[in-house]
Design an enzyme around this catalytic site. Structure first.
Site, PDB file in Angstrom:
ATOM      1  CB  THR A   1     -56.665  31.872   8.420  1.00 32.05           C
ATOM      2  OG1 THR A   1     -58.033  31.708   8.045  1.00 32.05           O
ATOM      3  CG2 THR A   1     -56.206  30.637   9.178  1.00 32.05           C
TER       4      THR A   1
ATOM      5  CB  SER B   1     -49.382  31.598   2.410  1.00 30.63           C
ATOM      6  OG  SER B   1     -49.074  30.268   2.690  1.00 30.63           O
TER       7      SER B   1
ATOM      8  CG  ASP C   1     -46.146  28.592   6.004  1.00 26.50           C
ATOM      9  OD1 ASP C   1     -46.427  28.263   4.839  1.00 26.50           O
ATOM     10  OD2 ASP C   1     -46.807  29.428   6.659  1.00 26.50           O
TER      11      ASP C   1
ATOM     12  NE  ARG D   1     -52.504  34.949   3.380  1.00 25.40           N
ATOM     13  CZ  ARG D   1     -52.296  33.663   3.560  1.00 25.40           C
ATOM     14  NH1 ARG D   1     -52.935  32.789   2.818  1.00 25.40           N
ATOM     15  NH2 ARG D   1     -51.447  33.248   4.462  1.00 25.40           N
TER      16      ARG D   1
ATOM     17  CD  GLU E   1     -53.216  24.910  10.549  1.00 21.02           C
ATOM     18  OE1 GLU E   1     -54.385  25.275  10.713  1.00 21.02           O
ATOM     19  OE2 GLU E   1     -52.348  25.618  10.030  1.00 21.02           O
ATOM     20  CD  GLU E   2     -56.876  20.910   6.376  1.00 25.21           C
ATOM     21  OE1 GLU E   2     -56.754  20.460   5.230  1.00 25.21           O
ATOM     22  OE2 GLU E   2     -56.960  22.129   6.634  1.00 25.21           O
TER      23      GLU E   2
ATOM     24  CG  ASP F   1     -45.540  31.445   3.585  1.00 25.97           C
ATOM     25  OD1 ASP F   1     -45.991  30.427   3.016  1.00 25.97           O
ATOM     26  OD2 ASP F   1     -45.972  31.845   4.680  1.00 25.97           O
TER      27      ASP F   1
HETATM   28  C1  VG1 Z   1     -55.647  27.946   5.295  1.00 23.51           C
HETATM   29  C2  VG1 Z   1     -55.503  26.588   5.938  1.00 23.51           C
HETATM   30  C3  VG1 Z   1     -54.979  26.740   7.353  1.00 23.51           C
HETATM   31  C4  VG1 Z   1     -53.658  27.523   7.334  1.00 23.51           C
HETATM   32  C5  VG1 Z   1     -53.848  28.839   6.618  1.00 23.51           C
HETATM   33  C6  VG1 Z   1     -52.544  29.586   6.456  1.00 23.51           C
HETATM   34  O1  VG1 Z   1     -56.587  28.715   6.010  1.00 23.51           O
HETATM   35  O2  VG1 Z   1     -56.728  25.903   5.929  1.00 23.51           O
HETATM   36  O3  VG1 Z   1     -54.828  25.471   7.919  1.00 23.51           O
HETATM   37  O4  VG1 Z   1     -53.211  27.761   8.638  1.00 23.51           O
HETATM   38  O5  VG1 Z   1     -54.388  28.618   5.315  1.00 23.51           O
HETATM   39  O6  VG1 Z   1     -51.659  28.846   5.692  1.00 23.51           O
HETATM   40  P1  VG1 Z   1     -58.113  28.886   5.542  1.00 23.51           P
HETATM   41  O7  VG1 Z   1     -58.710  29.871   6.511  1.00 23.51           O
HETATM   42  O8  VG1 Z   1     -58.072  29.369   4.134  1.00 23.51           O
HETATM   43  O9  VG1 Z   1     -58.725  27.537   5.630  1.00 23.51           O
HETATM   44  V1  VG1 Z   1     -50.477  29.575   4.739  1.00 23.51           V
HETATM   45  O10 VG1 Z   1     -49.421  28.428   4.333  1.00 23.51           O
HETATM   46  O11 VG1 Z   1     -50.720  31.072   5.090  1.00 23.51           O
HETATM   47  O12 VG1 Z   1     -49.376  29.989   5.471  1.00 23.51           O
HETATM   48 CO    CO Z   2     -47.675  29.327   3.733  1.00 21.82          CO
END
Ligand code: VG1
Ligand code: CO
Length: 543
Positions: free
Chosen positions: A18, A113, A281, A22, A363-364, A279
């Site tokens: 996403t 993150s 965000d 990682r 995003e949620e 990070d």
């Molecule tokens: C999660 C969240 C998604 C977000 C992503 C990166 O992804 O659900 O909404 O964009 O993390 O966030 P996933 O695929 O685990 O549902 V982070 O703060 O990297 O910056």
């Molecule tokens: Co982040």
């Protein structure tokens, strides 16, 4: 300075998820692992020769070492210049801003993150484009393809570059400019928000608490909230970035930022509280006695953004990721704004922002942002809230109650089942995919299903298509359940179940979300058989 070519071979599993690649830190520290991926980035973007990049990270374990490797590889690849945050630190939104402000060819952000950090925890790398946003799938696919064919990488032999002092140095032919990670970002925030109004609010006794969770936002929040806006010293907690985030998960939700939630729910609570992630965000918003769900926060900010100078002319349009609650859609409908529904991950907002179709999105998962950068931005959301509070002079609880009265309330919660066996999780999703075409018209828990599908997105700007972005089941009365597997985890699979129900009766808007969603929780089990597939009775995390 000697340039070396090191022989290597492809390493399996270097597929960006996403948000970048990682993995466990130990995996990243393994022989050639980081180097292979960086070499693949150069290939995926058509080479680094003569280019300028931004480099920084969230300060987690291995951040400093990885930065030196990336610099030596950039020099070997012929990059012209690297702009690096002092101490190799940059929050994700600050990196995005720097890429844009300096007109660079992109940047590399070292972060996993909200995942924990440390030698036994997680590390990550993502590439951001010249627009400041995460690389789109087309580019990450090219990078992934390059990881499968890499046979060598180039690196220069050199001493570590001193990243502790601001200034310009060289690494071979390449220029390295070390910059203050906070200054440009703080200046941008001053342009967008009415700092005088917020200063006035804080000077009048409005108390705030910000939890940086031992992560990268500490220096940013201290400079902006305490130094520039006059919040009382100590308003920013856990403000010094540490390589293992104080041993916790730098994830701003009621579980990992429980201390802050307890603070606002207890005696003598501050008027406003917030937290950010590793990070910088993400954001969590709290008021005295209230937790604002990220989906609601997005809707409230969309309804009130015009109160801040940077958004006074109104919004071009708005967007949310598919699993995010449709509270935003209610605001958009009332205000006559276009609303876009994108797959999970910030990279999907980039084209809409670049094309000027949207101003605000979110995003949620506690991510909110605007066209000021091309990443979600935790402190930005906090400042927009403070600007709104400074203008409206109501409490967070009053603003929420008024918002629901005006637009209706979407009860919402996400249930996560972590570390699930990947095969079993895939099986559950496959079963849902197979059943979806026949679901419309079925009655579950007394409610009729109107639509069930495997979400696919056609980008309206570049026409690219992204499939299998989550199973969504929508009921006739507006309630909704979404099932998806996480793309950011590093162990097994994480199943995310997103639950939503609509309430338009003002007398029923003050309920506890889990209680209000009980029928949807039962419906999710009935539809997907979570227990049978995963062997789990209850989720690990509810947000
Ligand atoms: C999660 C969240 C998604 C977000 C992503 C990166 O992804 O659900 O909404 O964009 O993390 O966030 P996933 O695929 O685990 O549902 V982070 O703060 O990297 O910056
Ligand atoms: Co982040």
């Amino acid at each position: 300075m000697e340039r070396m070519t090191v022989q290597t071979q492809p390493i399996e599993g270097q597929k960006p998820g996403t948000s970048g690649l990682r993995k466990k830190t130990r995996v990243f520290m393994g022989p050639h692992y980081l180097e292979n991926f960086v070499q693949a980035i150069w290939e995926g973007i058509g080479g680094a020769a003569g280019k300028t990049f931004v480099l920084g990270g969230d300060g987690r374990y291995f951040n400093d070492r990885a930065a030196q490797v990336i610099l030596r590889m950039a020099a070997a690849a012929g990059a012209g210049k690297m702009i690096v945050g002092q101490g190799a630190l940059l929050s994700t939104p600050a990196a995005s801003h720097l890429i844009r402000k300096r007109g660079t060819d992109g940047g590399i952000v070292m972060s996993a993150s909200h995942n924990p950090g440390g030698p036994e925890e997680d590390f990550g790398i993502k590439f951001n484009m010249p627009n400041g946003g995460p690389a789109p799938e087309e580019v990450t696919n090219r990078i992934f393809a390059a990881t499968k064919t890499v046979t060598s990488y180039d690196i220069v032999e050199a001493q570590d570059v001193d990243l502790s002092t601001v200034g310009v140095t060289r690494l071979g032919e390449m220029e390295v400019e070390v910059v203050d990670p906070v200054a440009d970002y703080a200046a941008l925030m001053e342009e967008l928000f009415d700092f005088d109004a917020i200063r006035g609010l804080l000077a009048g006794g409005f108390r705030i608490a910000f939890d940086a969770m031992h992560a990268v936002t500490g220096p940013y929040a201290t400079e902006i909230l305490e130094r520039r806006l006059g919040a009382a010293p100590g308003s920013v907690r856990n403000a010094v970035p540490s390589s293992d985030f104080g041993g916790g998960h730098p994830d701003p939700n009621p579980i990992w930022a429980k201390e802050l939630v307890d603070l606002v729910m207890g005696e003598g609570a501050p008027d406003f509280a917030a937290a950010s992630d590793g990070d910088g965000d993400r954001n969590m918003i709290l008021g005295k006695g209230v937790y604002v769900t990220p989906s609601d926060s997005l809707a409230v900010l969309a309804a009130n953004a015009h109160l801040a100078p940077g958004y006074a002319k109104g919004l071009a349009g708005v967007a949310r990721s598919m699993p995010t609650s449709r509270a935003l859609d209610r605001v958009a409908a009332a205000k006559g704004l276009d609303v876009y529904e994108t797959p999970t991950g910030w990279k999907f907002f980039g084209n809409l922002l670049d094309a000027g179709r949207i101003t605000l999105c979110g995003e949620e998962s506690a991510g909110t942002g605007s066209d000021h950068v091309r990443e979600k931005d935790g402190l930005w959301a906090v400042l927009l809230w403070l600007n709104v509070l400074a203008v409206r002079r109501e409490s967070v609880a009053e603003i929420m109650a008024a918002h629901w009265r005006e637009f209706g309330r979407n009860y919402y919660s996400r249930h996560d089942y972590e570390g699930v066996d990947a095969g079993r999780a895939e099986e559950m999703m496959a079963a849902l995919r197979a059943a979806a075409p026949g679901m419309a018209g079925n009655v579950v828990g007394g409610r009729k299903i109107a639509q069930a599908d495997d979400f696919a997105y056609d980008d309206p700007v570049d026409g690219s298509r992204s499939e299998h972005q989550g199973m969504r089941i929508v009921f006739e009365d507006g309630a909704r359940i979404v099932f998806r597997l996480s793309g950011t985890g590093t162990v097994g699979a994480t199943l995310r179940v997103y639950l939503e129900d609509v309430e338009t009766d003002p007398a029923k808007m003050g309920r506890d979300a889990q209680e209000a969603l009980a029928p949807m929780i039962a419906a999710a089990e009935e539809i997907a058989g979570i227990r049978a597939h995963t062997g789990r009775d209850v989720p690990d995390v509810k947000t």
